[in-house]
Design an enzyme around this catalytic site. Sequence first.
Site, PDB file in Angstrom:
ATOM      1  N   ASP A   7       3.874   3.915  -1.290  1.00  0.00           N
ATOM      2  CA  ASP A   7       3.642   2.677  -0.914  1.00  0.00           C
ATOM      3  C   ASP A   7       4.251   1.840  -1.987  1.00  0.00           C
ATOM      4  O   ASP A   7       4.798   2.293  -3.066  1.00  0.00           O
ATOM      5  CB  ASP A   7       2.177   2.298  -0.724  1.00  0.00           C
ATOM      6  CG  ASP A   7       1.788   0.828   0.167  1.00  0.00           C
ATOM      7  OD1 ASP A   7       2.864   0.302   0.363  1.00  0.00           O
ATOM      8  OD2 ASP A   7       0.698   0.857   0.448  1.00  0.00           O
TER       9      ASP A   7
HETATM   10  C1  BGC Z   1       1.797  -2.258   2.185  1.00  0.00           C
HETATM   11  C2  BGC Z   1       2.424  -1.174   3.033  1.00  0.00           C
HETATM   12  C3  BGC Z   1       3.783  -1.917   3.542  1.00  0.00           C
HETATM   13  C4  BGC Z   1       4.427  -2.344   2.173  1.00  0.00           C
HETATM   14  C5  BGC Z   1       5.957  -2.820   2.328  1.00  0.00           C
HETATM   15  C6  BGC Z   1       2.302  -2.533   1.110  1.00  0.00           C
HETATM   16  O1  BGC Z   1       1.652  -3.611  -0.014  1.00  0.00           O
HETATM   17  O2  BGC Z   1       0.357  -1.372   1.721  1.00  0.00           O
HETATM   18  O3  BGC Z   1       1.694  -0.943   4.456  1.00  0.00           O
HETATM   19  O4  BGC Z   1       4.545  -0.980   4.053  1.00  0.00           O
HETATM   20  O5  BGC Z   1       3.639  -3.149   1.308  1.00  0.00           O
HETATM   21  O6  BGC Z   1       5.799  -4.192   2.736  1.00  0.00           O
END
Ligand code: BGC
Length: 759
Positions: A231
């Site tokens: 993530d």
């Molecule tokens: C989220 C993810 C997301 C990523 C990119 C993170 O803060 O938890 O689900 O895909 O950001 O935007």
Amino acid sequence: MERDIKKLVAEMTLEEKAGMCSGADFWNLKPVERLGIPQVMVSDGPHGLRKQDGEADHLGLNASIKAVCFPAACATASSWDTEMLENMGKTLGEECQAENLSVLLGPAANIKRSPLCGRNFEYFSEDPYLTGKMAAAEIKGIQSWDVGTSMKHFAVNNQEYNRMSCSSNLSERAFREIYLTGFEMAVKEAQPKTLMCSYNKINGTYASENKHLLNDILRDEWGFEGYVMTDWGAVANRVKGIQAGLDLEMPASNGVNDAKIVAAVKDGSLDEALVDRAVENILKVLFSYVDNRHPEAVFDRDADHAKAIDCAAECAVLLENNGVLPLSGEKKIVYIGEYAEKPRFQGGGSSHINCSSVTSALESAKKKGRAVDYVKGFLADKDELDEKELAAAVEAAKAADIAVIFAGLPDVIESEGYDRKNMDMPGCQNRVIAEVAKVQPNTVVVLHNGSPVEAPWADDVAAILEMYLGGQGVGEACDRLLYGEVNPSGRLAETFPYHVEDNPSYLNFPGDGRDVSYGEDVFVGYRYYEKKAMPVRWAFGHGLSYTTFTYDNLRLSADSFNDDGTVTVSVDVTNSGNIAGKEVVQLYVADQNGTPQRPVKELKGFVKLALAPGETKTAEMTICPRALSFYHEGLGDWYAPSGTYEILVGHASDDIRLRKELTFTTAKKLPFVVDSATTIGELMADARTAPVVGEMMKKVSETFGMADGQEDAGNALGADPKEMMEAMIGGMPIKSLVSFAGGQVDEDELIAKLNACVK
Ligand code: BGC
């Protein structure tokens, strides 16, 4: 074109390989031009494209291209329609090809442990089986266009509070049965090209460096073939990550972590073969996109908007209806609540879509020439009671035949990054609904929310239609459902408890910031409410229709089976009403063997059938040993004891229509290690140790007889003295047996002898 990825990796320098293991920037992977490795882009996800051409961020703050917002997972799961979700995935896959996105970041397959998790709207269900089926369907659809998916957030990320550091502490059994099963099913069924590990720790180890999770379970047990990315910003120790099976760090670490990888290889603390493995995983997926571009793909926003409407209509759940719905054009109808003109249809954060167009129910009604009045009543995004608006709503409701109140949770309540404080609807909305219901018996409430709400007015209104966060087509979909152009066919993918305090995680949610204990273990959602025989507002699987269904002729392809077998369950379902409709046939399994700590029943199959009036169709579902099993920690495997199981089939978890018994026989043996705490009861229950213990017991009974008068007392109470004696002795551990035997039994000798029997 078959590429020799290994050969390519062998041509890369250590620095190039380390560089490949992190992003070039927020959304792109690094190219290696001299070797023909192009730059590819990934993007959120999961229910539309949040492609940022300009300034990037991961919280949905900066602008992204105009795209189509499909229903969020809270809604799509409620469709229980894998075909619909696969088709939605296909549309998203084509959009990705048209926009040159190699991976769409989704679906999100975390379990809805608490109604308060701020991100529940992006998750499918409280049930792992339903989660797994829906996630697999979306992945299959998207990947059919040779675009990757990134199932997230792997794993046990069930709250937003301190999501980046908090440790989710749980038993291996709950981990496997509840929190991993959805991921497991989707990996095995749909082989997502990538997985995104979560920020949090699991039992003290960050997901991004958790070898048990990323390597042993994901790759060795489940056979995952793609790459694991973090993530955004979830790396803790980059080198440990590589060792654990984490391939790609996102977004860019500006070379800092790449240098750590290089240094670790050089000083011998990191095996270069592990870096090669990570790069191979990444390149395999990268080229599966690059070598399979679809120039014919188009992103037709108008066509996809129409599809988004169709999807939203499949997802809505009719929670209550005394017959007031569907609405008839003849009646005088008033719409109340700002959501009628400004529907809430998506959640906040990284999944937030810049919509190509949005339809409202009011606009749809006007377009179709429906005679509908409108009173604002309350604002969509503020909890402020406006007495004038309230009075106007009450007056309009009185004057109408039917009042439809468009209610829901304001944007600010449900978002990535923080949790909800309670399960309440805004007070101003509750008040307007209550006051309108007092003067208008035909009050209908339409809900727009991503997770359960308390509904104190539920018994005072005539109908409730749950639209969830239905995407940009929600208004038109709602119009079709209210007026009966579409028959509601969604079913709840989660329980609505009466009060937030009823939820099993309540005492442990969200923990102290460092740790959160999953004390309710496997008893999540309906598994808990059923075990406690606790009444709930709306049960898992619940959902009404404008028609009715009957169930007949439940049959099993066999009455018994074993470890290698499967059983087909068939049931005939008839649309017994006058209009076409869809029924979700649900199959649950109940362990009848008195196995400790098992839920009353668990969902293990479902089929959605479209039925014309009077039509009968047969639903077929397959039961395999895993469907009967729980995760046995001692065995380190799935285990179903030999014995009887009940197959339950019906309309909802609280509306089982037919049941049948099934016998199962397993050859799996549970490990049995005897020690000083092993009880006589356990030893007597095992045919291998019972004779040895029987022998010992003779010696004991000489010393440990029944006390004077105990037999009479037992008789007087109506109890069987022999049973009482057995129960008392059954709980006696070996160490006590030794002392009661008055020195005639040697503890070590006895334990060795018993262990020899069970070897
Ligand atoms: C989220 C993810 C997301 C990523 C990119 C993170 O803060 O938890 O689900 O895909 O950001 O935007």
